[in-house]
Scaffold this motif. Structure first.
Motif, PDB file in Angstrom:
ATOM      1  N   ARG A 219       2.283  35.967 -22.620  1.00 22.39           N
ATOM      2  CA  ARG A 219       3.059  35.790 -21.397  1.00 22.39           C
ATOM      3  C   ARG A 219       2.985  37.015 -20.472  1.00 22.39           C
ATOM      4  NH1 ARG A 219       7.492  32.403 -21.465  1.00 22.39           N
ATOM      5  NH2 ARG A 219       7.520  32.711 -23.714  1.00 22.39           N
TER       6      ARG A 219
ATOM      7  N   TYR B  80      12.331  23.767 -22.426  1.00 25.22           N
ATOM      8  CA  TYR B  80      13.173  24.904 -22.853  1.00 25.22           C
ATOM      9  C   TYR B  80      14.269  25.225 -21.850  1.00 25.22           C
ATOM     10  CZ  TYR B  80       8.508  25.916 -24.888  1.00 25.22           C
ATOM     11  OH  TYR B  80       7.281  25.856 -25.490  1.00 25.22           O
TER      12      TYR B  80
ATOM     13  N   ARG C   4       7.736  23.644 -19.055  1.00 29.20           N
ATOM     14  CA  ARG C   4       8.715  24.619 -19.540  1.00 29.20           C
ATOM     15  C   ARG C   4      10.161  24.304 -19.137  1.00 29.20           C
ATOM     16  NH1 ARG C   4       8.971  29.412 -18.719  1.00 29.20           N
ATOM     17  NH2 ARG C   4       9.271  30.046 -20.872  1.00 29.20           N
TER      18      ARG C   4
ATOM     19  N   TYR D 190       1.722  29.510 -20.302  1.00 27.77           N
ATOM     20  CA  TYR D 190       2.252  28.270 -20.878  1.00 27.77           C
ATOM     21  C   TYR D 190       2.521  27.218 -19.793  1.00 27.77           C
ATOM     22  CZ  TYR D 190       2.815  31.619 -24.656  1.00 27.77           C
ATOM     23  OH  TYR D 190       2.571  32.594 -25.588  1.00 27.77           O
TER      24      TYR D 190
ATOM     25  N   SER E 242       9.312  35.012 -28.505  1.00 26.54           N
ATOM     26  CA  SER E 242       8.679  35.140 -27.197  1.00 26.54           C
ATOM     27  C   SER E 242       9.746  35.351 -26.117  1.00 26.54           C
ATOM     28  CB  SER E 242       7.903  33.851 -26.936  1.00 26.54           C
ATOM     29  OG  SER E 242       6.884  34.041 -26.007  1.00 26.54           O
TER      30      SER E 242
ATOM     31  N   GLU F   7      -0.271  41.258 -29.748  1.00 33.78           N
ATOM     32  CA  GLU F   7      -0.804  39.963 -29.302  1.00 33.78           C
ATOM     33  C   GLU F   7       0.028  39.487 -28.114  1.00 33.78           C
ATOM     34  OE1 GLU F   7      -1.832  38.374 -33.834  1.00 33.78           O
ATOM     35  OE2 GLU F   7      -0.025  37.666 -32.819  1.00 33.78           O
TER      36      GLU F   7
HETATM   37  N1  LLP Z   1       1.460  35.899 -31.553  1.00 33.78           N
HETATM   38  C1  LLP Z   1       1.966  34.819 -32.184  1.00 33.78           C
HETATM   39  C2  LLP Z   1       1.833  34.722 -33.623  1.00 33.78           C
HETATM   40  C3  LLP Z   1       2.624  33.823 -31.442  1.00 33.78           C
HETATM   41  O1  LLP Z   1       3.120  32.774 -32.080  1.00 33.78           O
HETATM   42  C4  LLP Z   1       2.747  33.957 -30.036  1.00 33.78           C
HETATM   43  C5  LLP Z   1       3.412  32.929 -29.243  1.00 33.78           C
HETATM   44  C6  LLP Z   1       2.198  35.089 -29.425  1.00 33.78           C
HETATM   45  C7  LLP Z   1       1.566  36.048 -30.218  1.00 33.78           C
HETATM   46  C8  LLP Z   1       2.274  35.323 -27.936  1.00 33.78           C
HETATM   47  O2  LLP Z   1       3.581  35.456 -27.538  1.00 33.78           O
HETATM   48  P1  LLP Z   1       3.960  35.955 -26.045  1.00 33.78           P
HETATM   49  O3  LLP Z   1       3.473  37.381 -25.893  1.00 33.78           O
HETATM   50  O4  LLP Z   1       3.294  35.035 -25.102  1.00 33.78           O
HETATM   51  O5  LLP Z   1       5.434  35.856 -26.017  1.00 33.78           O
HETATM   52  N2  LLP Z   1       5.412  27.827 -24.975  1.00 33.78           N
HETATM   53  C9  LLP Z   1       6.496  28.803 -25.050  1.00 33.78           C
HETATM   54  C10 LLP Z   1       6.098  30.048 -25.757  1.00 33.78           C
HETATM   55  C11 LLP Z   1       5.587  29.800 -27.155  1.00 33.78           C
HETATM   56  C12 LLP Z   1       5.094  31.049 -27.798  1.00 33.78           C
HETATM   57  C13 LLP Z   1       4.401  30.742 -29.069  1.00 33.78           C
HETATM   58  N3  LLP Z   1       3.878  31.865 -29.743  1.00 33.78           N
HETATM   59  C14 LLP Z   1       6.995  29.080 -23.622  1.00 33.78           C
HETATM   60  O6  LLP Z   1       6.497  28.463 -22.689  1.00 33.78           O
HETATM   61  O7  LLP Z   1       7.903  29.872 -23.438  1.00 33.78           O
END
Ligand code: LLP
Length: 387
Positions: A269, A309, A305, A364, A191, A266
């Motif tokens: 963010r 992180y 966050r 998030y 991510s 998918e």
């Molecule tokens: N698909 C899968 C299998 C995932 O595990 C995730 C995020 C996404 C899609 C969406 O990812 P994005 O487009 O949002 O990067 N809480 C953390 C981020 C954890 C992401 C978990 N998986 C943060 O606040 O940075």
């Protein structure tokens, strides 16, 4: 009050709360849709884990996105918001039986499966329900992403997915299971990725895997590349849109789709981060021996966050008209030393009562809130609510 970005009505709302700019959300969705419709076979799902606020879901649903869910609760929230179940994909490292049953009951597009035991349980439950479960296998592509180690998922040592070595074996297993229909491959490398070379590496890996499977006459209907596109946390005001152009172009240019295949994304963010701000009030300005603290009424319970992180969110004072500035640590009221939003922040000279906005908090933020210290959840308001 900076009334260009924030309506005056914010001053009357009990802090802390989330404020969502729906114009920006709509512009973001329109941009995503324009790429989706110009590249054949592209299908974008919203990763609902980023923010499941029903007001935002309703808007996202209106743009016709599918959904990426990781729990039964997320499937239910998607259905309640009116998303089309035939556009729901269901991932997650360990799915409970009731969650699998819920997915089958709604005839979702597919289960993204991460292990052999999970595959066997899905087959068993589908058999009991006299259903066929559509399945994509999540493959760990061993592509490292240039991001925070806690949110990288596609490296050899990460817990996610089936190894490339085992891939053919597991695909053959799906073909022996009576109530499983194998549809394709799923990936997700991490991510907050801003370096397109990470996505390029994933494309090359997928091309190799497809070549390998073609020789085995394995038919692939769906390739799902997950999410991960990052946003600009440093300058969100001047750069409020993720670089969708480079992102979708990278996949269009490099990933060799076969006839009839669809390519699924998918994104979480990149859809919602920039439209959300956490609005909080200055309770006290404390002069320590060496540092000055702006102590606000939002804490790590509302936005975890930075504590989890070391994530950076831009912080602005939206009500001050002071002409002088000062440097502060902006901290919350929770009894934890990690309850710090940022250090050495330059703000207009800040006083008790000033409203502070913590930017890029739409993804998030509200979704990861907790009730630690018996604090109530911060509510979410949209610009539509306040017109
Ligand atoms: N698909 C899968 C299998 C995932 O595990 C995730 C995020 C996404 C899609 C969406 O990812 P994005 O487009 O949002 O990067 N809480 C953390 C981020 C954890 C992401 C978990 N998986 C943060 O606040 O940075």
């Amino acid at each position: 009050m900076n009334t260009n970005r924030y309506p005056k009505a914010l001053e009357t709302i009990q802090t802390p709360f989330y404020y969502y700019d729906t114009d920006l959300l709509r512009r973001t969705l329109a941009c995503i849709k324009s790429y989706e419709s110009s590249y054949e076979g592209f299908c974008v799902h919203y990763a609902i884990k980023a923010n499941a606020n029903p007001k935002l879901l309703k808007i996202i649903q209106e743009y016709g996105l599918g959904v990426d869910c990781v729990s039964g609760g997320e499937i239910q929230a998607s259905i309640d918001a009116g998303f089309d179940p035939s556009k729901i994909v269901f991932a997650g490292v360990a799915k409970s039986d009731w969650e699998i049953e819920l997915g089958l009951a709604h005839n979702i597009l597919c289960f993204n499966v991460e292990s052999i035991p999970e595959l066997e349980v899905i087959n068993q439950i589908a058999t009991d329900k006299n259903k066929t479960a559509n399945v994509c296998l999540r493959i760990n592509p061993e592509v490292g992403a240039h991001t925070h180690t806690n949110i990288a998922t596609g490296r050899a040592e990460d817990k996610f997915g089936i190894s490339m070595e085992d891939m053919e074996k597991v695909i053959h297993l799906t073909q022996t299971l009576s109530n499983i229909h194998f549809m394709g491959l799923h990936f997700h490398i991490g991510s907050q990725i801003l370096d397109m070379s990470d996505f390029e590496a994933l494309c090359r890996r997928i091309n190799d895997l497809q070549d390998q499977l073609e020789q085995q006459n394995v038919k692939i209907e769906i390739i799902n590349v997950g999410g991960g596109l990052g946003v600009d946390y440093d300058s969100p005001e001047s750069n409020d849109m993720a670089d969708f152009e480079s992102y979708f172009n990278t996949y269009h240019r490099l990933l060799r789709l076969r006839q009839g295949q669809s390519l699924h994304f998918e994104l979480g963010r990149a859809v919602v981060a920039q439209c959300g701000s956490l609005i909080t009030k200055t309770l006290y300005v404390k002069e320590g021996n060496q540092r000055k603290f702006v102590m606000v009424d939002a804490g790590m319970t509302d936005l975890i966050r930075p504590a989890l992180y070391q994530a950076h969110h831009k912080i602005v004072n939206i009500s001050s008209e002071a002409e002088t500035t000062d440097t502060y640590d902006v901290v919350g009221p929770i009894c934890e030393s990690s309850d710090v939003f940022d250090t050495d922040v330059t703000l207009p000279t800040t006083r008790r009562g000033d409203l502070i906005a913590i930017l890029s908090a739409g993804a998030y933020g509200e979704a990861m809130a907790s009730r630690y210290n018996c604090r109530p959840f911060a509510k979410g308001y949209t610009s539509d609510d306040l017109c």
